[in-house]
Structures are given as structure tokens and as C-alpha cells.
Design an enzyme around this catalytic site. Sequence first.
Site, PDB file in Angstrom:
ATOM      1  N   ASP A  43     -12.585  54.891 -34.014  1.00  0.00           N
ATOM      2  CA  ASP A  43     -12.699  55.229 -32.595  1.00  0.00           C
ATOM      3  C   ASP A  43     -13.334  54.079 -31.818  1.00  0.00           C
ATOM      4  OD1 ASP A  43     -15.261  55.523 -33.537  1.00  0.00           O
ATOM      5  OD2 ASP A  43     -15.482  57.626 -32.964  1.00  0.00           O
ATOM      6  N   SER A  44     -13.690  53.011 -32.530  1.00  0.00           N
ATOM      7  CA  SER A  44     -14.103  51.768 -31.870  1.00  0.00           C
ATOM      8  C   SER A  44     -12.992  51.212 -30.994  1.00  0.00           C
ATOM      9  CB  SER A  44     -14.505  50.723 -32.914  1.00  0.00           C
ATOM     10  OG  SER A  44     -13.520  50.584 -33.927  1.00  0.00           O
ATOM     11  N   ASP A  82     -10.333  57.965 -37.744  1.00  0.00           N
ATOM     12  CA  ASP A  82     -11.559  58.585 -37.242  1.00  0.00           C
ATOM     13  C   ASP A  82     -11.284  59.897 -36.521  1.00  0.00           C
ATOM     14  OD1 ASP A  82     -13.929  57.356 -37.918  1.00  0.00           O
ATOM     15  OD2 ASP A  82     -13.822  55.872 -36.313  1.00  0.00           O
ATOM     16  N   LYS A 112     -12.079  60.293 -41.151  1.00  0.00           N
ATOM     17  CA  LYS A 112     -13.503  59.944 -41.229  1.00  0.00           C
ATOM     18  C   LYS A 112     -14.304  60.770 -40.244  1.00  0.00           C
ATOM     19  CE  LYS A 112     -15.222  55.858 -39.850  1.00  0.00           C
ATOM     20  NZ  LYS A 112     -16.317  56.239 -38.912  1.00  0.00           N
ATOM     21  N   GLU A 114     -18.371  61.522 -38.770  1.00  0.00           N
ATOM     22  CA  GLU A 114     -19.727  60.980 -38.660  1.00  0.00           C
ATOM     23  C   GLU A 114     -20.782  62.073 -38.774  1.00  0.00           C
ATOM     24  OE1 GLU A 114     -20.563  58.599 -35.256  1.00  0.00           O
ATOM     25  OE2 GLU A 114     -18.846  57.267 -35.544  1.00  0.00           O
ATOM     26  N   GLU A 179     -23.605  52.400 -42.188  1.00  0.00           N
ATOM     27  CA  GLU A 179     -23.669  51.394 -41.124  1.00  0.00           C
ATOM     28  C   GLU A 179     -25.104  51.096 -40.718  1.00  0.00           C
ATOM     29  OE1 GLU A 179     -21.844  50.402 -36.672  1.00  0.00           O
ATOM     30  OE2 GLU A 179     -21.126  52.149 -37.780  1.00  0.00           O
TER      31      GLU A 179
END
Length: 272
Positions: A43-44, A82, A112, A114, A179
Site C-alpha cells: 500500500d506504499s 497488502d 499481507k 499489519e 520493519e
Amino acid sequence: MKNLAKLVEMKQDKTKISMITAYDFPSAKQAQDANIDMILVGDSLGMTVLGYETTTQVTLEDMIHHGKAVRRGADDTFVVVDLPIGTVGVSDEHDLKNAITLYQETNANALKAEGAHLVNFIKKSTQIGIPIVAHLGLMPQSVGVMGYRLQGSTKDAAEQLIQEAHAVQEAGAVALVLEAIPSDLAGLISEQLDIPVIGIGAGKDTDGQVLVYHDMLNYGVDRYAKFVKQFGDFSVGIDAIKHYDEEVKAGTFPAEAHTYKKKILNEVNSND
């Protein structure tokens, strides 16, 4: 294509796993042609491709759109997509509906998610056959709360990260991204877990590394994290664009070499 079993085998053999982000067909094709082990449709893309300030504005539709393009460009690479903010962590029905949609629409190998608070979601997704890669440490979707800073830097925080790592593995996560945490902590977690641990800003002792495509290639990015190394310089493209602009204005482009030789006006005039 490297499957989950192969990635686990690489961990066991201490063969480092390479992962890079990709957001479209050409970047995905480049990654596959370079024999990268895993691709992350992160999602970056909100910041690198769509021009947002953070990842929090990225939608499920954005991820589907870019995930499809990446799969078309990398049909033989392990692709992780993501789950953007707001798509999970609400209710079982809501979360699984979004996960199923993203998984099916993008034909991803895994999704993915978070945060350790999504342990139940990881468990439920695994039960219905959707592989989940967990993400701990610095979580970009939560920068409004935690900010961009090193995580796990105190005794309590480090111990909590270790507990969370074991919890997501127990819930069924097939891999873990760590991260911006101390390298010795990342190394310990990698050693303790059976699943592959991919680091970004987590030192060299994880099972693999991931970097953002645009960061590592200096492509349209103004600020870089400490852990970024630039392996190329796409900013030279600006010089090429300036050169193009100059030649258009000077009338030197297109030259004869870039022009079709077929002449048609004589034929058109002969019909008058």
C-alpha cells in the site's frame, strides 16, 4: 514459481530471500526477469505512485487495480498484496469478505496484514485457505499513532514484539515482515520462528529483505529512510525528458530516422 514450501526451505537452508515492491506491469516484469523471490504489492503505492502523504488513503479498489497489473507482469513469481487500512479489523464477516475479494481479484499468492491485533483474522483467513503474511514493528498504516520511528527499542517493547511474532505464527501466518526494529531483535525473532521473516530496516540477520522499488531506484522520491540503499538512479530520466523537450522546440525531433518514408500527398492530389 517459488511456493510457500520453497520459501520455508530457503529459510532452513539459510538462503536469503529477496523481495521487492512492484505496483504495475513493467516493474513486476522487471522484478521477475531479475529472479526476485517475492513481490509485494504494497500500500506504499499510495505515496510512490498515487502521490498521497501516507498509506492511509489507499483503498481496496486501488490494491485490486495494481495487484492485477502486477500479476500480469509477474505470472511466475510469488506475489503478496497488502490489505489496506479499514479492510480488516472490523468484524469477521467484513474482514473475510474483503480478504476473499482481494485474493480472488488479484490472483495473489498471499495477502499481507499489519498488526498483532489481527491474530483472529489471520486464523480465520488461514482456515478458509487464504495465506497471510503478518507485518510487525513499524506499521505505516498506524503512523498517525506511532509515527515513523524505530520500534522495539525498549525492553518491554522488544519482549512484546517477540510475543506478537510467536502469536501471528501460531495463528497461521505464512511469513512475517519486520520493519524498523533493532537488528539483534530481528535476528532473534527470525531464529525462533519457523516461518520466513523478511526485514526492512531490521538488519541483515532476517531470512530475507524487502525494499520499495522507487526507493532503491531513486525514482520520484524526495525523502528516504535510513535503511534504504539506492541500487540505481532513475532520476536520470529527468535529463532525458528535458532533452526531448529541447529537441521538440528546436524542431530536430522527429528526425528522418523516426519518420515513416511513405509519401501520400501525390496520390491524394491525383484524385482532384
